[in-house]
Enzyme design. Structure first.
Site, PDB file in Angstrom:
ATOM      1  N   LYS A 166      42.718  33.625  44.717  1.00 51.60           N
ATOM      2  CA  LYS A 166      41.381  34.220  44.713  1.00 51.60           C
ATOM      3  C   LYS A 166      40.485  33.315  43.864  1.00 51.60           C
ATOM      4  O   LYS A 166      39.826  33.755  42.910  1.00 51.60           O
ATOM      5  CB  LYS A 166      41.468  35.651  44.143  1.00 51.60           C
ATOM      6  CG  LYS A 166      40.190  36.454  44.246  1.00 51.60           C
ATOM      7  CD  LYS A 166      39.913  36.997  45.638  1.00 51.60           C
ATOM      8  CE  LYS A 166      38.594  37.718  45.674  1.00 51.60           C
ATOM      9  NZ  LYS A 166      38.228  38.202  47.015  1.00 51.60           N
TER      10      LYS A 166
ATOM     11  N   ASP B 126      42.740  38.814  49.512  1.00 48.36           N
ATOM     12  CA  ASP B 126      42.314  40.001  50.270  1.00 48.36           C
ATOM     13  C   ASP B 126      42.369  39.738  51.771  1.00 48.36           C
ATOM     14  O   ASP B 126      42.797  40.595  52.548  1.00 48.36           O
ATOM     15  CB  ASP B 126      40.917  40.476  49.817  1.00 48.36           C
ATOM     16  CG  ASP B 126      39.927  39.345  49.605  1.00 48.36           C
ATOM     17  OD1 ASP B 126      40.326  38.173  49.689  1.00 48.36           O
ATOM     18  OD2 ASP B 126      38.745  39.638  49.371  1.00 48.36           O
TER      19      ASP B 126
ATOM     20  N   TYR C 138      51.200  39.334  34.664  1.00 52.53           N
ATOM     21  CA  TYR C 138      52.348  40.002  34.044  1.00 52.53           C
ATOM     22  C   TYR C 138      52.905  39.211  32.864  1.00 52.53           C
ATOM     23  O   TYR C 138      54.084  39.303  32.540  1.00 52.53           O
ATOM     24  CB  TYR C 138      53.471  40.220  35.077  1.00 52.53           C
ATOM     25  CG  TYR C 138      53.106  41.120  36.245  1.00 52.53           C
ATOM     26  CD1 TYR C 138      51.963  41.914  36.236  1.00 52.53           C
ATOM     27  CD2 TYR C 138      53.931  41.187  37.364  1.00 52.53           C
ATOM     28  CE1 TYR C 138      51.652  42.720  37.310  1.00 52.53           C
ATOM     29  CE2 TYR C 138      53.622  42.005  38.441  1.00 52.53           C
ATOM     30  CZ  TYR C 138      52.475  42.771  38.416  1.00 52.53           C
ATOM     31  OH  TYR C 138      52.170  43.582  39.482  1.00 52.53           O
TER      32      TYR C 138
END
Ligand code: NAI
Ligand code: MG
Length: 331
Positions: free
Chosen positions: A171, A204, A123
């Site tokens: 991740k 995840d 963002y």
């Protein structure tokens, strides 16, 4: 005496902020409230959804309490005052506590704090189109400084609230540079906190584990987009939007708010649940180091919920102002 900047905003914002002002006034603390404009209504009045005067007041207050704003469709040059406020005040830490409430819709045994980086990551606002609009690119910016301060914030809060473990969610197996940097900063900083345990988890896996066994988590610290998604996911286990609160913390300003938006269809119906904003006020009390009052407020809110004294979103038949009166009664 604390100076508090109230930012009612649009829709049900003014209703839940007025209720929360009454609740804060019922505590034995002296307040100096200043009210400032933000949102679409403010844009229609003054030409800006976030006037400079509002930013100035927030910066010079001890803390701010924000209701919600309405995003109008398709107005050229209109900007999101929420995003702009976070940037202008460098409110780098977004705190989302997720706690069980005494209600049948809530899963028991959850007391989790999600600490989300609030200024960079995906963002950062660096986007462009290439090849005549056939390729869209968003850059994901992760800095050492940005990672250090958010990870340190998470470990500090874990320590201060008597928690033992911090889950660092990333991740890094795929996003080797950006998440790799975030992860290596976390590994360094965790060494400064020998009494706390750092666990790593891929985002995840974390999304899955939150559904399977949310009570295993105490503190989660993560980057902007991941935190945005995981915190909305988590709030659904403990009563949903009517009770979800958050805080945006910077070095010299702090803004507390309910997670919900302006809920235009609820305006004037008395169905807006003010509890999310009460719990945002409790976070503000924690921030001001008024720990005992914060706990009193949370207890009063829980008593009312347990007694079924709640708005329709929690299955009750109380109005916004009746819930407010009951919480003040419990205080
Ligand atoms: P929303 O959060 O306003 O409403 C979603 C659903 O939750 C609706 O069914 C609403 O009735 C219900 N709800 C929300 N707050 C509630 C409360 N306190 N008590 C009981 N029920 C409640 O989100 P929506 O409908 O997507 O957006 C409405 C407007 O709010 C839009 O203009 C949106 O851009 C804006 N918005 C503003 C935010 C902010 O100011 N931080 C955050 C999210 C949306
Ligand atoms: Mg969100």
């Amino acid at each position: 005496m604390y100076k508090i900047c109230l930012l009612p905003g649009d829709g049900i914002g003014p209703e839940v902020i007025a209720s929360t002002k009454d609740v804060l006034t019922a505590l034995s603390i002296e307040w100096d409230f200043v009210e400032c404009g933000i949102g679409f209504g403010e844009y229609q009045r003054s030409g800006s959804p976030l006037p400079d005067a509002t930013i100035h007041e927030i910066r010079h207050a001890d803390a701010a309490l924000f209701g919600a704003v309405t995003t109008p469709p398709n107005i050229p040059n209109y900007f999101s005052p929420v995003v702009r406020m976070r940037q202008a005040l460098d409110l780098y830490a977004n705190l989302r506590p997720t706690r069980s409430i005494p209600h049948s819709s809530s899963r028991p045994g959850i007391d989790l704090l999600i600490v989300r980086e609030n200024t960079e990551g995906l963002y950062s606002g660096i986007e462009r189109m290439e090849d005549n609009g056939s390729r869209a690119i968003t850059e994901r910016v992760i800095t050492r400084t940005g990672s250090e301060r958010i990870i340190r914030k998470a470990f500090d809060l874990a320590w201060q609230t008597g928690r033992r473990t911090v889950h660092v969610v990333h991740k890094a197996n795929v996003l080797r540079q950006t998440c790799g940097l975030f992860r290596s900063v976390a590994l360094e900083i965790s060494k400064e906190y020998p009494d706390l345990t750092m666990n790593e988890m891929l985002v995840d896996t974390c999304a899955m584990e939150l559904v399977r066994a949310p009570e295993q988590f105490e503190v989660i610290v993560t980057t902007n987009l991941f935190g945005d998604i995981l915190s909305d996911e988590a709030c659904m286990f403990v009563g949903g939007l009517g009770v979800a609160a958050s805080g945006n913390i910077g070095m010299d300003a702090a803004v507390f708010e309910p997670v919900h938006g302006s809920a235009p269809t609820l305006v004037g119906t008395g169905k807006a649940n003010p509890v999310a904003t009460f719990l945002a006020a409790a976070m503000m009390l924690d921030y001001l180091n008024e720990i005992e009052s914060a706990e009193r407020l949370r207890c009063a809110v829980n008593d009312c919920i347990a007694n079924g004294e709640s708005t329709p979103d929690l299955g009750g038949s109380f109005t916004t102002s009746q819930v407010t009166e009951r919480v003040i009664g419990c205080l």
